[in-house]
Design an enzyme around this catalytic site. Structure first.
Site, PDB file in Angstrom:
ATOM      1  N   HIS A  16       5.227  -1.596   5.033  1.00  0.00           N
ATOM      2  CA  HIS A  16       4.304  -2.536   5.787  1.00  0.00           C
ATOM      3  C   HIS A  16       4.987  -3.944   5.826  1.00  0.00           C
ATOM      4  O   HIS A  16       4.975  -4.690   6.681  1.00  0.00           O
ATOM      5  CB  HIS A  16       2.805  -2.822   5.101  1.00  0.00           C
ATOM      6  CG  HIS A  16       1.713  -2.108   5.806  1.00  0.00           C
ATOM      7  ND1 HIS A  16       1.623  -1.483   7.114  1.00  0.00           N
ATOM      8  CD2 HIS A  16       0.854  -1.336   5.431  1.00  0.00           C
ATOM      9  CE1 HIS A  16       0.576  -0.903   7.194  1.00  0.00           C
ATOM     10  NE2 HIS A  16       0.128  -0.830   6.306  1.00  0.00           N
ATOM     11  N   GLU A  55      -0.282   0.914  11.264  1.00  0.00           N
ATOM     12  CA  GLU A  55      -0.830   1.895  10.525  1.00  0.00           C
ATOM     13  C   GLU A  55      -0.134   3.331  10.797  1.00  0.00           C
ATOM     14  O   GLU A  55       0.243   4.029  10.048  1.00  0.00           O
ATOM     15  CB  GLU A  55      -2.198   1.945  10.413  1.00  0.00           C
ATOM     16  CG  GLU A  55      -2.971   0.680   9.994  1.00  0.00           C
ATOM     17  CD  GLU A  55      -2.627   0.449   8.410  1.00  0.00           C
ATOM     18  OE1 GLU A  55      -1.686   1.163   7.807  1.00  0.00           O
ATOM     19  OE2 GLU A  55      -2.660  -0.824   7.772  1.00  0.00           O
ATOM     20  N   GLU A 113      -1.256  -4.683   1.795  1.00  0.00           N
ATOM     21  CA  GLU A 113       0.127  -5.022   2.069  1.00  0.00           C
ATOM     22  C   GLU A 113       0.202  -6.572   2.145  1.00  0.00           C
ATOM     23  O   GLU A 113       1.476  -6.936   2.814  1.00  0.00           O
ATOM     24  CB  GLU A 113       0.763  -4.220   3.194  1.00  0.00           C
ATOM     25  CG  GLU A 113       0.175  -5.003   4.542  1.00  0.00           C
ATOM     26  CD  GLU A 113      -0.952  -4.259   5.106  1.00  0.00           C
ATOM     27  OE1 GLU A 113      -1.647  -3.408   4.699  1.00  0.00           O
ATOM     28  OE2 GLU A 113      -0.992  -4.172   6.513  1.00  0.00           O
ATOM     29  N   ASN A 114      -0.693  -7.367   1.587  1.00  0.00           N
ATOM     30  CA  ASN A 114      -0.516  -8.648   1.538  1.00  0.00           C
ATOM     31  C   ASN A 114       1.036  -9.182   1.450  1.00  0.00           C
ATOM     32  O   ASN A 114       1.596  -8.423   0.310  1.00  0.00           O
ATOM     33  CB  ASN A 114      -1.467  -9.485   0.678  1.00  0.00           C
ATOM     34  CG  ASN A 114      -2.582  -8.832   0.330  1.00  0.00           C
ATOM     35  OD1 ASN A 114      -3.301  -9.013   1.513  1.00  0.00           O
ATOM     36  ND2 ASN A 114      -3.071  -8.269  -0.632  1.00  0.00           N
ATOM     37  N   ALA A 142      -5.239   0.370  -0.874  1.00  0.00           N
ATOM     38  CA  ALA A 142      -4.401  -0.957  -1.327  1.00  0.00           C
ATOM     39  C   ALA A 142      -4.143  -1.600   0.093  1.00  0.00           C
ATOM     40  O   ALA A 142      -4.375  -1.285   0.964  1.00  0.00           O
ATOM     41  CB  ALA A 142      -3.032  -0.313  -1.657  1.00  0.00           C
ATOM     42  N   GLU A 177       2.448   0.510   1.316  1.00  0.00           N
ATOM     43  CA  GLU A 177       2.171  -0.825   1.513  1.00  0.00           C
ATOM     44  C   GLU A 177       3.590  -1.561   1.384  1.00  0.00           C
ATOM     45  O   GLU A 177       3.827  -2.441   2.220  1.00  0.00           O
ATOM     46  CB  GLU A 177       1.398  -1.253   0.248  1.00  0.00           C
ATOM     47  CG  GLU A 177       0.146  -0.549  -0.037  1.00  0.00           C
ATOM     48  CD  GLU A 177      -0.641  -0.501   1.240  1.00  0.00           C
ATOM     49  OE1 GLU A 177      -0.688  -1.584   2.069  1.00  0.00           O
ATOM     50  OE2 GLU A 177      -1.734   0.613   1.466  1.00  0.00           O
TER      51      GLU A 177
HETATM   52  N1  TRP Z   1      -4.026  -2.267   5.521  1.00  0.00           N
HETATM   53  C1  TRP Z   1      -4.373  -1.472   4.645  1.00  0.00           C
HETATM   54  C2  TRP Z   1      -3.456  -0.486   4.363  1.00  0.00           C
HETATM   55  O1  TRP Z   1      -2.522  -0.255   3.793  1.00  0.00           O
HETATM   56  C3  TRP Z   1      -5.844  -1.220   4.825  1.00  0.00           C
HETATM   57  C4  TRP Z   1      -6.893  -1.642   4.023  1.00  0.00           C
HETATM   58  C5  TRP Z   1      -6.977  -2.265   2.646  1.00  0.00           C
HETATM   59  C6  TRP Z   1      -8.139  -2.249   4.452  1.00  0.00           C
HETATM   60  N2  TRP Z   1      -8.121  -2.589   2.369  1.00  0.00           N
HETATM   61  C7  TRP Z   1      -8.506  -2.824   3.761  1.00  0.00           C
HETATM   62  C8  TRP Z   1      -8.645  -2.242   5.683  1.00  0.00           C
HETATM   63  C9  TRP Z   1     -10.051  -3.588   3.761  1.00  0.00           C
HETATM   64  C10 TRP Z   1     -10.019  -2.393   5.909  1.00  0.00           C
HETATM   65  C11 TRP Z   1     -10.527  -3.336   5.107  1.00  0.00           C
HETATM   66  O2  TRP Z   1      -3.862   0.853   5.057  1.00  0.00           O
HETATM   67 ZN    ZN Z   2      -1.417   0.588   5.943  1.00  0.00          ZN
END
Ligand code: TRP
Ligand code: ZN
Length: 885
Positions: free
Chosen positions: A306, A325, A269-270, A267, A303
């Protein structure tokens, strides 16, 4: 291997951006074979930068239609375009740059940037996907306020979503409509999101601690609308928990989650528009196992968390990835521990850490949690950055204590709200708020490798003194020959005949003593150190590294009696489990030697007695009993064996099977009694007690079947009568692994017939078959790759089938004829073109060639073959080349 366009990026080369983008306006026109993106970037040159600087914007895989500055279109000689950038030769100090570009989401199989998952437009911009949408300063320290207009066909795309608040929606001519979204929080481009499609949603509310009402929505395909309840409840739980434990409140009036089928990770976290893999949202008792439910809960929470650890405070550059992370994984595991069983959660986390992260740290891709260089950042979303990163935050929590840690996190969030910062900023806030000096502790951020603690003890019966001699070391890792000593919190106790002994440590001030005088955290910070305990009335068994208080390997010469004593009687639940694991591991290796040498093999009587007590004791948490009976995985055993010289997958497999079967036979009546005693009343949502009961019951079933295939009759009944996927899948697995050809085929066929309309269940079906360790293992997988339900374009399916085979079917993947390696190589070659991120991740088991003396050459040969492939993606190139070094 052509690597002409591949650059290594170094942390030491970091430079702040010469330009800011205060505001970003985007317009998307969604069409059936392409999308037109128009951007207006409000740029401001930073004071320190030179006059008339040129500007380089990142951009890949797009067609530039026009570019202008302050409304004046640029002539061709005023800019230049390459495969990865747009350079504008002269840019004023402050201006609006407008670009029009054409992109083709329909052809985007890499699932990075704007792409189509079936009929749905969606985005994935972390880490560097935004540059596949429009030309931009695609780096996390450039933060901007986004306004996004989406225009598209009303019927095909009734739902149009982006970050922040909906400020306008319009019906347009020709069956089109549009929506305008505005996100008031400045954010880096990697947090941008857009979704357009025919989705339904469930809606609920959350009232924040300062009484603001937040609308919560989960968007899914219509057919899945009844599978959102658990994710919604998890979201509400997580929101409350973050207020209670961290004082963090949600900051917008709306929070959306969208589920998509085709997604590279779990997933994302946009800001206010989290996008999820369907496998991490959808749940029902009918289709989802208990583990699946728990996974959804922790990922929804992850998420959501985040929003503060990642979004409000973000990363300066991608070397700081663990800042968000590691901290967020720590937060979500604290959450899961609080709402479930802390010991079971810790056992699961440690199992994952030891099998994946320790292995990574011992292999060619080993890197510190804050890497110093990379070729492709996507390769650094690793167990090290995530899980070891979380362990490092956990150690800070241990060293500071909960209260000081909270003061540290408050200070961190307050000091850096709205900023893009570094791991150093995090540690500094923790130091400033607590007064604890973390200077030496910082080495955890820069040194790679899993440290080893060698502990020896000494008991002086006359002086009643007990001494622990502790020695630490850390293996050489790529680029790091010498390591300096770490700060290692060593949580411990001493077990006597009648229970845990009070601890009186010589030379330590009394103020470190806690309310529980049988538990201490020793601080190991030198290469060699001794800790002396006074007034110890008997020779104790040391209970060491409780809760895995540091991500290290522990070496202590325990006798089997010692391990059994800890396993039965230590006050620390984690150590009880860990001692069982150590004992089981040791026994499996002994059996392996006996089987290889043709000696008579017998199961240790001590183990049988201890296990029998475990099964008889109904006061114990059934979930913990199940964990104690869970044999270490073949992969973990191979990792352990490689530490001692080298692993043999075949003999490990046989020894592990032998132990399970022997233990099953020795305790068959007890397993059967527990199996029958744990019949469960079905209710709607899985409750902790039910999950625990099911877990132990299915563990009993597995031992019973290993003991005697006639017990498959139990599995057959369970398969038929199961009212939930946990029980059904457990039974299916036993039948698939151990039944004769006919029963196996008919049961798998029945399962497929029943569930073929549920994509996520079909994936479980693929995964079970991928792992069957019989002779037909590889040909079965190859056949399934041509099955109508398999798609190379869907990462969940690839992970279930190919990932299931290479990670869980060790005897077949490592077949000495090299067919397993060749198979993986072929898949990676195909995926290299389609989806490089996925290709590179699948490759991981091949990189572990150093583990397997008899196979290393074959495995390297496959890597060599890959390295000779033309047009390797940076993702695959980096993993292949580093593995061959
Ligand atoms: N930031 C996301 C997380 O919660 C990680 C992630 C989701 C990601 N999709 C991605 C990282 C695509 C690299 C490419 O951990
Ligand atoms: Zn994350």
């Amino acid at each position: 291997m052509t690597a002409s366009n591949l650059r290594t990026v170094y942390l030491k080369d970091y430079q702040p951006s010469a330009y800011l983008i205060n505001r970003t306006e985007l317009h998307f026109h969604l069409l059936e074979d392409h999308v037109i993106v128009s951007s207006r970037l409000h740029l401001l040159r930073c004071a320190a930068s030179a006059q008339d600087a040129s500007l380089t914007l990142n951009g890949e895989e797009m067609e530039l239609l026009s570019v202008s500055i302050d409304g004046i279109r640029l002539a061709e000689e005023e800019y230049s375009v390459s495969a990865e950038s747009l350079v504008i030769h002269r840019v004023p100090e402050q201006c609006v740059i407008a670009c029009e570009t054409r992109i083709r989401p329909q052809e985007n199989t890499a699932l990075s940037g704007l792409y189509k998952s079936r009929n749905l437009f969606c985005t994935q911009c972390e880490a560097e996907g935004f540059r596949r949408i429009t030309y931009y300063l695609d780096r996390p320290d450039v933060m901007s306020v986004f306004t996004v207009t989406i225009e598209g066909d009303r019927e095909r795309y009734p739902v149009l979503l982006s970050n922040g608040n909906l400020i306008e929606a319009q019906q347009l001519a020709d069956g089109l409509h549009s929506a305008v979204w505005h996100d008031p929080f400045p954010k880096p481009a990697y947090l941008f999101a857009l979704v357009a499609g025919d989705l339904e949603h469930v809606e609920d509310r959350f009232t924040t601690m300062s009484n603001r009402e937040v609308t919560l929505r989960i968007y899914v395909e219509k057919k899945d609308i009844d599978k959102c309840g658990h994710a919604m409840r998890s979201l509400q739980q997580a929101m409350r928990w973050d207020e209670d434990i961290y004082g963090r409140e949600y900051d917008l009036d709306i929070f959306n989650i969208v589920a998509v089928d085709d997604f590279n990770m779990g997933a994302m976290e946009n800001k206010s528009l989290n996008i999820f893999n369907t496998s991490c949202v959808l749940c029902s008792q009918q289709t989802t196992t208990d583990l699946g439910f728990q996974r959804v809960q922790s990922i929804v929470a992850h998420e959501y968390f985040h929003n503060w650890s990642g979004n409000r405070v973000t990363c300066r550059d991608w070397f700081q990835l663990s800042l968000k992370e590691g901290f967020t994984v720590f937060r979500d595991s604290q959450f899961s521990a609080d709402v479930g069983s802390p010991t079971v959660k810790r056992v699961e986390d440690v199992t994952l850490l030891r099998s994946l992260q320790f292995a990574e740290d011992a292999g060619p891709m080993s890197h510190p949690i804050r890497p110093e260089s990379f070729i492709e950042i996507n390769n650094f979303y690793t167990a090290t950055v995530y899980e070891k990163g979380a362990e490092v935050v956990r150690m800070i929590h241990t060293l500071l204590g909960a209260e000081s840690f909270r003061r540290g996190s408050d200070l961190y969030f307050e000091r850096h709200d709205g900023q893009a910062v570094t791991c150093e900023d995090f540690v500094l806030a923790m130091e400033d708020a607590s007064g604890v000096n973390l200077q030496q502790f910082r080495r955890w951020y820069s040194q790679a490798g899993t440290p080893q603690l060698n502990v020896q003890d000494e008991y002086d019966e006359h002086a009643k003194c007990y001494t622990l001699h502790v020695e630490q070391s850390c293996p050489v890792t790529p680029g790091q020959a010498k390591k300096l000593p770490f700060v290692i919190p060593l949580a411990m106790g001493l077990l006597g005949e009648a229970g845990n002994l009070p601890l009186r440590l010589r030379d330590l001030p009394a103020d470190i003593e806690t309310s529980d005088n049988t538990h201490r955290v020793l601080t190991v910070n030198q290469p060699k150190q001794s800790f002396v305990f006074e007034g110890v009335s008997e020779r104790p068994v040391p209970s060491l590294l409780r809760g895995l208080s540091a991500p290290v390997r522990l070496q202590f010469e325990y006798s089997s009696q010692d391990l059994c004593a800890l396993m039965r009687r230590d006050s620390d639940g984690f150590v009880r489990w860990d001692s069982a694991q150590t004992l089981l591991t040791r026994i499996i290796f002994e059996v392996e030697q006996q089987l290889l040498s043709g000696a008579a093999v017998v199961l240790d009587q001590l183990l049988i007695e201890a296990c029998s007590d475990l099964l008889r004791d109904h006061s114990l948490d059934p979930a913990m009993v199940a964990e104690m009976f869970r044999l270490p995985s073949e992969d973990y055993l191979a990792e352990q064996a490689s530490q001692a010289g080298g692993a043999n997958v075949d003999s490990i497999h046989h020894a592990r099977d032998w132990v399970r079967s022997a233990l099953g036979q020795a305790l068959a009546p007890l397993f059967l009694a527990r199996y029958q005693g744990l019949e469960i009343q079905q209710v709607d949502a899985p409750e902790a007690t039910q999950i625990a009961d099911r877990s132990l019951r299915n563990m009993c079933l597995a031992y019973l079947v290993s003991a005697n295939v006639d017990n498959l009759a139990l599995a057959t009944v369970q398969y038929r009568e199961a009212t939930n996927m946990t029980d059904r899948q457990a039974a299916l697995k036993e039948i698939a692994f151990y039944a004769d050809h006919k029963l196996r085929a008919s049961t798998l066929e029945n399962f497929h017939q029943k569930w073929r309309h549920e994509a996520l269940v079909v994936n479980q079906w693929l995964q079970v078959q991928a792992a069957i360790p019989d002779r037909e293992g590889l040909s079965r997988v190859k056949a399934l790759m041509t099955h109508a339900d398999f798609e190379l374009g869907n990462p969940n399916k690839v992970r279930a089938l190919v990932g299931g085979f290479v990670n869980q079917n060790l005897v077949n993947f490592h077949h000495l004829d090299g067919s397993g390696y060749r198979f993986l190589g072929d898949v990676v070659v195909k995926l290299n073109r389609l989806n490089p991120q996925l290709a590179s991740r699948l490759l991981t088991p091949l990189t572990k060639w150093q583990r397997y003396p008899a196979r290393g050459t074959l495995m390297r040969a496959e890597l060599e073959r890959l390295s000779a492939e033309p047009a390797l993606s940076p993702d695959v190139f980096e993993v292949v080349s580093k593995s061959l070094q």
